[in-house]
Design a protein around this motif. Structure first.
Motif, PDB file in Angstrom:
ATOM      1  N   LEU A   1      -2.324   0.604  -2.819  1.00 39.62           N
ATOM      2  CA  LEU A   1      -2.844   1.952  -2.603  1.00 39.62           C
ATOM      3  C   LEU A   1      -2.235   2.982  -3.544  1.00 39.62           C
ATOM      4  N   GLU A   2      -0.903   3.065  -3.536  1.00 37.80           N
ATOM      5  CA  GLU A   2      -0.245   4.080  -4.361  1.00 37.80           C
ATOM      6  C   GLU A   2       1.166   3.622  -4.702  1.00 37.80           C
ATOM      7  N   PRO A   3       1.670   4.018  -5.866  1.00 40.06           N
ATOM      8  CA  PRO A   3       2.995   3.566  -6.304  1.00 40.06           C
ATOM      9  C   PRO A   3       4.117   4.168  -5.473  1.00 40.06           C
ATOM     10  N   VAL A   4       5.170   3.378  -5.289  1.00 37.35           N
ATOM     11  CA  VAL A   4       6.358   3.810  -4.562  1.00 37.35           C
ATOM     12  C   VAL A   4       7.592   3.790  -5.463  1.00 37.35           C
ATOM     13  N   GLN A   5       7.764   2.702  -6.211  1.00 39.52           N
ATOM     14  CA  GLN A   5       8.930   2.580  -7.091  1.00 39.52           C
ATOM     15  C   GLN A   5       8.561   1.733  -8.316  1.00 39.52           C
ATOM     16  N   PRO A   6       8.449   2.374  -9.481  1.00 33.29           N
ATOM     17  CA  PRO A   6       8.511   3.819  -9.777  1.00 33.29           C
ATOM     18  C   PRO A   6       7.339   4.566  -9.127  1.00 33.29           C
ATOM     19  N   VAL A   7       7.512   5.858  -8.908  1.00 32.15           N
ATOM     20  CA  VAL A   7       6.518   6.621  -8.177  1.00 32.15           C
ATOM     21  C   VAL A   7       5.379   7.111  -9.068  1.00 32.15           C
ATOM     22  N   GLU A   8       5.593   7.154 -10.394  1.00 39.02           N
ATOM     23  CA  GLU A   8       4.556   7.629 -11.303  1.00 39.02           C
ATOM     24  C   GLU A   8       3.704   6.465 -11.798  1.00 39.02           C
ATOM     25  N   TYR A   9       2.390   6.700 -11.882  1.00 43.86           N
ATOM     26  CA  TYR A   9       1.467   5.629 -12.252  1.00 43.86           C
ATOM     27  C   TYR A   9       1.792   5.036 -13.614  1.00 43.86           C
ATOM     28  N   ASN A  10       2.042   5.889 -14.603  1.00 46.03           N
ATOM     29  CA  ASN A  10       2.278   5.356 -15.948  1.00 46.03           C
ATOM     30  C   ASN A  10       3.528   4.494 -15.988  1.00 46.03           C
ATOM     31  N   LEU A  11       4.543   4.841 -15.199  1.00 50.20           N
ATOM     32  CA  LEU A  11       5.775   4.063 -15.179  1.00 50.20           C
ATOM     33  C   LEU A  11       5.614   2.752 -14.424  1.00 50.20           C
ATOM     34  N   ILE A  12       4.892   2.785 -13.298  1.00 55.44           N
ATOM     35  CA  ILE A  12       4.760   1.554 -12.519  1.00 55.44           C
ATOM     36  C   ILE A  12       3.876   0.541 -13.249  1.00 55.44           C
ATOM     37  N   PHE A  13       2.872   1.030 -13.962  1.00 55.61           N
ATOM     38  CA  PHE A  13       2.022   0.111 -14.719  1.00 55.61           C
ATOM     39  C   PHE A  13       2.766  -0.473 -15.925  1.00 55.61           C
ATOM     40  N   ALA A  14       3.825   0.201 -16.361  1.00 56.37           N
ATOM     41  CA  ALA A  14       4.628  -0.298 -17.482  1.00 56.37           C
ATOM     42  C   ALA A  14       5.763  -1.216 -17.029  1.00 56.37           C
ATOM     43  N   SER A  15       5.987  -1.320 -15.711  1.00 56.60           N
ATOM     44  CA  SER A  15       7.054  -2.189 -15.197  1.00 56.60           C
ATOM     45  C   SER A  15       6.818  -3.627 -15.636  1.00 56.60           C
ATOM     46  N   THR A  16       7.908  -4.356 -15.931  1.00 52.94           N
ATOM     47  CA  THR A  16       7.750  -5.696 -16.512  1.00 52.94           C
ATOM     48  C   THR A  16       8.360  -6.820 -15.690  1.00 52.94           C
ATOM     49  N   ALA A  17       8.884  -6.539 -14.496  1.00 55.17           N
ATOM     50  CA  ALA A  17       9.468  -7.612 -13.682  1.00 55.17           C
ATOM     51  C   ALA A  17       9.263  -7.394 -12.187  1.00 55.17           C
ATOM     52  N   THR A  18       9.472  -6.160 -11.704  1.00 59.51           N
ATOM     53  CA  THR A  18       9.297  -5.849 -10.284  1.00 59.51           C
ATOM     54  C   THR A  18       8.771  -4.426 -10.134  1.00 59.51           C
ATOM     55  N   CYS A  19       8.132  -4.167  -9.005  1.00 59.39           N
ATOM     56  CA  CYS A  19       7.729  -2.809  -8.629  1.00 59.39           C
ATOM     57  C   CYS A  19       7.359  -2.822  -7.158  1.00 59.39           C
ATOM     58  N   ARG A  20       7.247  -1.624  -6.581  1.00 61.99           N
ATOM     59  CA  ARG A  20       6.887  -1.506  -5.170  1.00 61.99           C
ATOM     60  C   ARG A  20       5.682  -0.583  -5.002  1.00 61.99           C
ATOM     61  N   TRP A  21       4.753  -1.000  -4.139  1.00 64.76           N
ATOM     62  CA  TRP A  21       3.545  -0.231  -3.839  1.00 64.76           C
ATOM     63  C   TRP A  21       3.384  -0.072  -2.327  1.00 64.76           C
ATOM     64  N   LYS A  22       2.780   1.033  -1.928  1.00 69.56           N
ATOM     65  CA  LYS A  22       2.261   1.138  -0.572  1.00 69.56           C
ATOM     66  C   LYS A  22       0.938   0.394  -0.565  1.00 69.56           C
ATOM     67  N   CYS A  23       0.768  -0.510   0.398  1.00 67.26           N
ATOM     68  CA  CYS A  23      -0.402  -1.394   0.398  1.00 67.26           C
ATOM     69  C   CYS A  23      -1.044  -1.468   1.780  1.00 67.26           C
ATOM     70  N   ILE A  24      -2.348  -1.720   1.796  1.00 67.30           N
ATOM     71  CA  ILE A  24      -3.034  -2.123   3.016  1.00 67.30           C
ATOM     72  C   ILE A  24      -2.947  -3.639   3.091  1.00 67.30           C
ATOM     73  N   ILE A  25      -2.605  -4.169   4.265  1.00 65.74           N
ATOM     74  CA  ILE A  25      -2.433  -5.604   4.419  1.00 65.74           C
ATOM     75  C   ILE A  25      -3.561  -6.170   5.285  1.00 65.74           C
ATOM     76  N   GLY A  26      -4.316  -7.079   4.708  1.00 62.67           N
ATOM     77  CA  GLY A  26      -5.336  -7.786   5.467  1.00 62.67           C
ATOM     78  C   GLY A  26      -4.744  -9.022   6.118  1.00 62.67           C
ATOM     79  N   ASN A  27      -5.074  -9.248   7.394  1.00 67.75           N
ATOM     80  CA  ASN A  27      -4.502 -10.364   8.160  1.00 67.75           C
ATOM     81  C   ASN A  27      -2.992 -10.151   8.347  1.00 67.75           C
ATOM     82  N   ALA A  28      -2.612  -8.884   8.577  1.00 67.57           N
ATOM     83  CA  ALA A  28      -1.194  -8.498   8.605  1.00 67.57           C
ATOM     84  C   ALA A  28      -0.390  -9.239   9.662  1.00 67.57           C
TER      85      ALA A  28
END
Length: 406
Positions: free
Chosen positions: A85-112
């Motif tokens: 849904l939206e970036p958490v760490q890094p919080v900025e879109y350009n930074l999270i899309f540039a991440s090369t090993a790990t990142c965190r997002w707020k997500c909707i979970i299906g079959n949670a």
């Protein structure tokens, strides 16, 4: 004062066969309904340039839809859908899309309920060598009902934008009642999409071809962009009878300083391509009021357009916003908005709106009603009676606002 509006008053019958499940073969071959001063006429979208006046400004939303749906499987065999849904760490879109090993997002979970907190591995249904090499995994860090903050990890040093392109699927709207297909990768994206971040397309822009864009520009129209990243909340129905109890989702947006100047000085009228562009443009007025009242802009809250503010013209508000940007050395302004536009809203910026036909009992239908002075039923009845296709892949409309811009 927050208006008292019952969502049941914004219902209409929408048969399943009127929902466009797929795009037409040519983007600009869709039908176009024009509504002006209570009159309705019918056209083909490629005729749009002949319906507009020279000068003025067209404003497009140049956000780009990301393949935000990811499917993982537990060792038990349970399939878990993770929808970014939206970036958490890094919080900025350009930074999270540039991440090369790990990142965190707020997500909707299906079959949670089936996900017990173990680390999951991406499903590689096509036995794709690139997917195997990336070895994308996910683990929940924090849960909140059907949503969670998820940490992704992967191998190979690819930026996360590339990981999504290889591993993810385009999140087409749930009301299409089908899985994402190859055609959606191209057609659920505008020709002018630039900045990654949306999980839903600004669908009014799906009709534009290069030929139509060139013809509009040839008439002396100033072509401008905003960027509002469309969230999954755009699909959420209004579940409360009283609209005042509905919570709007936050959507981040950005605009260039030059656009604010041109809006301030525009004499030929502003045409917004899509409701996302409307929400961004009308939010600018309240950012300007923030600058006048508080010295700096804050994010735009859901109901502040209906609250008491100092009286200021649009020009005064834009001057205050420009002064703030100059004081901070900003050429681009980043903010967020939860603004809801319902009947009674005072439009400060937008004169014409290009938009598709929206779901019954939705906040987007409330926006349409506000824009045309409550006359939405005649527009939608005409569309239903004359074979128009509805929703994201459906036909289009050119709406002229009721009343004068304030």
């Amino acid at each position: 004062m927050i208006p008292e509006i019952h969502i049941e008053d914004y219902n209409y019958p929408l048969p399943e066969d009127r929902i466009a499940k797929y795009p037409l073969s040519e983007r600009d071959s869709s039908k176009l309904l024009e509504y002006k001063s209570g009159n309705i006429s019918e056209h083909i979208f490629r005729e749009l340039p002949s319906l507009i006046e020279p000068n003025g400004i067209f404003v497009f939303n140049d956000t780009k839809v990301v393949p935000a749906r990811l499917f993982f499987r537990r060792e038990t065999g349970a399939l878990i859908e993770v929808f970014c849904l939206e970036p958490v760490q890094p919080v900025e879109y350009n930074l999270i899309f540039a991440s090369t090993a790990t990142c965190r997002w707020k997500c909707i979970i299906g079959n949670a309920k089936k996900w017990k907190g173990d680390r999951l591995q991406l499903v590689n249904t096509l036995d794709d060598a690139q997917v195997e090499e990336i070895s994308l995994s996910a683990i929940p860090v924090e849960r909140d009902g059907g949503t969670a903050i998820v940490e992704f990890s992967w191998k190979g040093g690819h930026p996360f934008s590339k990981v999504l392109e290889i591993c993810g699927r385009i999140p087409i709207p749930p009301y299409l009642n089908r899985e994402t297909e190859a055609i959606d990768n191209e057609r659920y994206q505008t020709l002018y999409a630039r900045y990654r971040g949306s999980v839903a397309a600004p669908t009014a822009g799906l009709h534009f071809t290069r030929k139509v864009l060139d013809a509009i520009e040839a008439k002396g129209v100033d072509m401008e962009e905003v960027c509002l990243h469309v969230g999954a909340g755009t699909f959420l129905p209004v579940k409360e009878s009283l609209v005042s109890r509905h919570n709007m989702h936050r959507e981040p947006f950005s605009v260039r300083r030059e656009l604010i100047e041109r809006l301030r000085d525009c004499k030929g009228g502003v045409t917004a391509v899509g409701t996302t562009s409307v929400r961004t443009l009308e939010s600018l007025y309240y950012l300007g009021l923030h600058c006048i009242e508080k010295g700096e802009p804050g994010e735009v809250s859901q109901w502040e357009a209906y609250e008491d503010h100092i009286e200021a013209s649009f020009v005064e508000a834009m001057d205050a916003l420009l002064s703030y940007m100059d004081s901070q050395g900003l050429e681009r302004l980043y903010s967020g908005t939860r603004i809801i536009i319902v009947p009674g809203f005072r439009f400060r910026v937008v004169d014409r709106l290009i938009t598709n036909f929206h779901q019954p009992q939705s906040t987007l239908l409330l926006l349409i009603s506000a824009f045309v002075g409550g006359d939405w039923k005649s527009i939608y009845n005409y569309a239903l009676d004359n074979g128009f296709r509805f929703l994201s892949y459906g036909d289009s409309s050119l709406l002229h606002r009721s009343g004068c811009r304030e």
